[in-house]
Design a protein around this motif. Sequence first.
Motif, PDB file in Angstrom:
ATOM      1  N   SER A  54       0.824  -1.210   0.000  1.00  0.00           N
ATOM      2  CA  SER A  54       0.000   0.000   0.000  1.00  0.00           C
ATOM      3  C   SER A  54       0.858   1.259   0.000  1.00  0.00           C
ATOM      4  O   SER A  54       0.505   2.273  -0.619  1.00  0.00           O
ATOM      5  CB  SER A  54      -0.941  -0.003   1.211  1.00  0.00           C
ATOM      6  N   GLY A  55       2.024   1.197   0.671  1.00  0.00           N
ATOM      7  CA  GLY A  55       2.933   2.337   0.662  1.00  0.00           C
ATOM      8  C   GLY A  55       3.502   2.601  -0.728  1.00  0.00           C
ATOM      9  O   GLY A  55       3.667   3.751  -1.141  1.00  0.00           O
ATOM     10  N   LEU A  56       3.784   1.522  -1.449  1.00  0.00           N
ATOM     11  CA  LEU A  56       4.297   1.671  -2.811  1.00  0.00           C
ATOM     12  C   LEU A  56       3.244   2.301  -3.722  1.00  0.00           C
ATOM     13  O   LEU A  56       3.542   3.190  -4.526  1.00  0.00           O
ATOM     14  CB  LEU A  56       4.725   0.307  -3.350  1.00  0.00           C
ATOM     15  N   ARG A  57       1.991   1.855  -3.582  1.00  0.00           N
ATOM     16  CA  ARG A  57       0.924   2.428  -4.409  1.00  0.00           C
ATOM     17  C   ARG A  57       0.756   3.916  -4.115  1.00  0.00           C
ATOM     18  O   ARG A  57       0.548   4.728  -5.019  1.00  0.00           O
ATOM     19  CB  ARG A  57      -0.389   1.676  -4.161  1.00  0.00           C
ATOM     20  N   ARG A  58       0.849   4.268  -2.815  1.00  0.00           N
ATOM     21  CA  ARG A  58       0.725   5.677  -2.460  1.00  0.00           C
ATOM     22  C   ARG A  58       1.880   6.491  -3.043  1.00  0.00           C
ATOM     23  O   ARG A  58       1.669   7.585  -3.589  1.00  0.00           O
ATOM     24  CB  ARG A  58       0.694   5.811  -0.936  1.00  0.00           C
ATOM     25  N   HIS A  59       3.110   5.976  -2.937  1.00  0.00           N
ATOM     26  CA  HIS A  59       4.275   6.701  -3.462  1.00  0.00           C
ATOM     27  C   HIS A  59       4.174   6.859  -4.981  1.00  0.00           C
ATOM     28  O   HIS A  59       4.454   7.938  -5.518  1.00  0.00           O
ATOM     29  CB  HIS A  59       5.547   5.948  -3.099  1.00  0.00           C
ATOM     30  N   TYR A  60       3.746   5.796  -5.672  1.00  0.00           N
ATOM     31  CA  TYR A  60       3.613   5.875  -7.122  1.00  0.00           C
ATOM     32  C   TYR A  60       2.585   6.942  -7.502  1.00  0.00           C
ATOM     33  O   TYR A  60       2.816   7.754  -8.414  1.00  0.00           O
ATOM     34  CB  TYR A  60       3.187   4.516  -7.685  1.00  0.00           C
ATOM     35  N   ALA A  61       1.426   6.955  -6.816  1.00  0.00           N
ATOM     36  CA  ALA A  61       0.389   7.938  -7.135  1.00  0.00           C
ATOM     37  C   ALA A  61       0.888   9.355  -6.905  1.00  0.00           C
ATOM     38  O   ALA A  61       0.623  10.256  -7.711  1.00  0.00           O
ATOM     39  CB  ALA A  61      -0.859   7.663  -6.295  1.00  0.00           C
ATOM     40  N   ALA A  62       1.644   9.577  -5.830  1.00  0.00           N
ATOM     41  CA  ALA A  62       2.165  10.914  -5.544  1.00  0.00           C
ATOM     42  C   ALA A  62       3.133  11.365  -6.616  1.00  0.00           C
ATOM     43  O   ALA A  62       3.105  12.530  -7.050  1.00  0.00           O
ATOM     44  CB  ALA A  62       2.835  10.924  -4.171  1.00  0.00           C
ATOM     45  N   GLU A  63       4.026  10.468  -7.053  1.00  0.00           N
ATOM     46  CA  GLU A  63       4.984  10.836  -8.095  1.00  0.00           C
ATOM     47  C   GLU A  63       4.307  11.051  -9.439  1.00  0.00           C
ATOM     48  O   GLU A  63       4.714  11.906 -10.227  1.00  0.00           O
ATOM     49  CB  GLU A  63       6.054   9.752  -8.216  1.00  0.00           C
ATOM     50  N   GLU A  64       3.253  10.268  -9.698  1.00  0.00           N
ATOM     51  CA  GLU A  64       2.603  10.328 -11.002  1.00  0.00           C
ATOM     52  C   GLU A  64       1.602  11.476 -11.109  1.00  0.00           C
ATOM     53  O   GLU A  64       1.500  12.137 -12.149  1.00  0.00           O
ATOM     54  CB  GLU A  64       1.888   8.996 -11.266  1.00  0.00           C
ATOM     55  N   TYR A  65       0.841  11.724 -10.019  1.00  0.00           N
ATOM     56  CA  TYR A  65      -0.277  12.666 -10.108  1.00  0.00           C
ATOM     57  C   TYR A  65      -0.140  13.882  -9.196  1.00  0.00           C
ATOM     58  O   TYR A  65      -0.879  14.861  -9.364  1.00  0.00           O
ATOM     59  CB  TYR A  65      -1.596  11.952  -9.763  1.00  0.00           C
ATOM     60  N   GLY A  66       0.717  13.825  -8.187  1.00  0.00           N
ATOM     61  CA  GLY A  66       0.840  14.916  -7.231  1.00  0.00           C
ATOM     62  C   GLY A  66       0.102  14.606  -5.938  1.00  0.00           C
ATOM     63  O   GLY A  66      -0.821  13.787  -5.901  1.00  0.00           O
ATOM     64  N   ASP A  67       0.495  15.297  -4.864  1.00  0.00           N
ATOM     65  CA  ASP A  67      -0.018  14.978  -3.530  1.00  0.00           C
ATOM     66  C   ASP A  67      -1.509  15.246  -3.370  1.00  0.00           C
ATOM     67  O   ASP A  67      -2.172  14.581  -2.555  1.00  0.00           O
ATOM     68  CB  ASP A  67       0.742  15.781  -2.466  1.00  0.00           C
ATOM     69  N   THR A  68      -2.055  16.223  -4.078  1.00  0.00           N
ATOM     70  CA  THR A  68      -3.452  16.604  -3.865  1.00  0.00           C
ATOM     71  C   THR A  68      -4.412  15.964  -4.865  1.00  0.00           C
ATOM     72  O   THR A  68      -5.610  16.249  -4.820  1.00  0.00           O
ATOM     73  CB  THR A  68      -3.596  18.135  -3.939  1.00  0.00           C
ATOM     74  N   ASP A  69      -3.924  15.099  -5.734  1.00  0.00           N
ATOM     75  CA  ASP A  69      -4.801  14.413  -6.680  1.00  0.00           C
ATOM     76  C   ASP A  69      -5.689  13.427  -5.921  1.00  0.00           C
ATOM     77  O   ASP A  69      -5.239  12.781  -4.964  1.00  0.00           O
ATOM     78  CB  ASP A  69      -3.968  13.668  -7.718  1.00  0.00           C
ATOM     79  N   PRO A  70      -6.959  13.280  -6.312  1.00  0.00           N
ATOM     80  CA  PRO A  70      -7.850  12.343  -5.616  1.00  0.00           C
ATOM     81  C   PRO A  70      -7.301  10.919  -5.550  1.00  0.00           C
ATOM     82  O   PRO A  70      -7.519  10.205  -4.566  1.00  0.00           O
ATOM     83  CB  PRO A  70      -9.144  12.406  -6.434  1.00  0.00           C
ATOM     84  N   ARG A  71      -6.576  10.492  -6.616  1.00  0.00           N
ATOM     85  CA  ARG A  71      -6.023   9.130  -6.607  1.00  0.00           C
ATOM     86  C   ARG A  71      -4.930   8.982  -5.552  1.00  0.00           C
ATOM     87  O   ARG A  71      -4.829   7.941  -4.886  1.00  0.00           O
ATOM     88  CB  ARG A  71      -5.488   8.791  -8.000  1.00  0.00           C
ATOM     89  N   THR A  72      -4.127  10.014  -5.375  1.00  0.00           N
ATOM     90  CA  THR A  72      -3.095   9.979  -4.335  1.00  0.00           C
ATOM     91  C   THR A  72      -3.719   9.996  -2.949  1.00  0.00           C
ATOM     92  O   THR A  72      -3.286   9.268  -2.043  1.00  0.00           O
ATOM     93  CB  THR A  72      -2.147  11.177  -4.489  1.00  0.00           C
ATOM     94  N   ILE A  73      -4.734  10.817  -2.783  1.00  0.00           N
ATOM     95  CA  ILE A  73      -5.411  10.896  -1.486  1.00  0.00           C
ATOM     96  C   ILE A  73      -6.051   9.550  -1.138  1.00  0.00           C
ATOM     97  O   ILE A  73      -5.954   9.063  -0.003  1.00  0.00           O
ATOM     98  CB  ILE A  73      -6.455  12.026  -1.503  1.00  0.00           C
ATOM     99  N   ALA A  74      -6.717   8.919  -2.124  1.00  0.00           N
ATOM    100  CA  ALA A  74      -7.337   7.615  -1.881  1.00  0.00           C
ATOM    101  C   ALA A  74      -6.289   6.569  -1.511  1.00  0.00           C
ATOM    102  O   ALA A  74      -6.499   5.749  -0.607  1.00  0.00           O
ATOM    103  CB  ALA A  74      -8.128   7.174  -3.112  1.00  0.00           C
ATOM    104  N   ALA A  75      -5.141   6.619  -2.221  1.00  0.00           N
ATOM    105  CA  ALA A  75      -4.067   5.667  -1.910  1.00  0.00           C
ATOM    106  C   ALA A  75      -3.497   5.920  -0.520  1.00  0.00           C
ATOM    107  O   ALA A  75      -3.133   4.980   0.204  1.00  0.00           O
ATOM    108  CB  ALA A  75      -2.972   5.763  -2.970  1.00  0.00           C
ATOM    109  N   GLY A  76      -3.422   7.193  -0.128  1.00  0.00           N
ATOM    110  CA  GLY A  76      -2.922   7.523   1.203  1.00  0.00           C
ATOM    111  C   GLY A  76      -3.847   7.033   2.302  1.00  0.00           C
ATOM    112  O   GLY A  76      -3.395   6.492   3.320  1.00  0.00           O
TER     113      GLY A  76
END
Length: 379
Positions: A54-76
């Motif tokens: 789950s940490g890897l998915r969150r890190h990937y989403a942050a690098e790909e979409y940015g910290d405030t993207d809904p996908r990053t927030i959901a992964a977090g």
Amino acid sequence: MSGFWKRLWRSGKPAEQRPRRVGDDPDAPFTVTSRKAPDGHPIIEITLGPTMSSGLRRHYAAEEYGDTDPRTIAAGRAHAQTLMKQGEVAEAVSTYRSVLGAQRASLGPNHPDTLATQHSLGFALQTLGRDADAAKVQQEVYERRRRVLGPDHADTLTSGTNLGEMLHRLGRLQEAERTHRAVTESLVRSEGPTASRTLLSKMSLMSAVHSLGDLHQAERLCTEVVAGLRRAEGQRARVTLQARSNHATLLMSLDRVRDALRVVTAVVADAEQELGPRDPVTLHARHGLANALGRNGRTGEAVRTLDAAVPDFTRTFGAEHPLTLAARGGLVEALVADGQRTRAGREARECLAACERALGPGHPQTQQVRALVATTGGR
């Protein structure tokens, strides 16, 4: 190799160790296995554990979409929930705080999703034992939900119930009483006075009123709750048994000791048959039965009741859990009342040592047992 991957590799199982099958070490961040392909070449397989995955998915989403993207927030949020399930509560608190910051920046502080994350943060802080911090977080969530969602919304009521319980534990009894009363009034409007959820909220209100010393109002509320839960849930439902046991405790506080003994004897019989002798609800009632027996002058029966109950408390909660220690303290009191001072002194000293280890020397329960030691002629 990025900094994230370096940290991942360093935290996993070193390559020079002998490979083990996946699942041999459930606490490892990842496991490595090796096997040979038909052509003789080695195949290395890396299986991530749930937290690392789950940490890897969150890190990937942050690098790909940015910290405030809904996908990053959901992964977090998913990562924080996984951390909670794995018992890594301090890390979950840190993750929830990070996600909350991103949601406030992108959605605003009053958005329902932002408040849901803040509510989860409060629960995580409570799990860490940081009740004062948790209460501060839940107070803000409750007030914002009342403004944004309305006082009768289900999420608002959940926040209010949790806040009231935390305030009660912190000794902020008047605030707890006001909060539980507001929640109960909202539930009466939204779900009706006889709904199970309304009755459970009224039971929390009763507990706060009892702690404030208004025993007659507490007993009136408890009588209403017991009658309502009997109709809504049944005589032997867990919540009904809890309410009936609380009613016996209130009757003891009112010095109606014969009524208390009658009520709690019936509760113990029903709870043992429905839930078993070691269920927490049953154990609470058995402790109450011993108290009622002692108050009615039947001290020998009180000792025998607690002699049988304390081992079950230990097996259910652990030897140094506060509830087990409270039962052991009750046994000492029963022994003193029954004239068994030598055994009472021995039990009191052992209980005091356990309280000091588990709760600390200044805890009220420790101080109470220390007074029992003095009563029995100890030091």
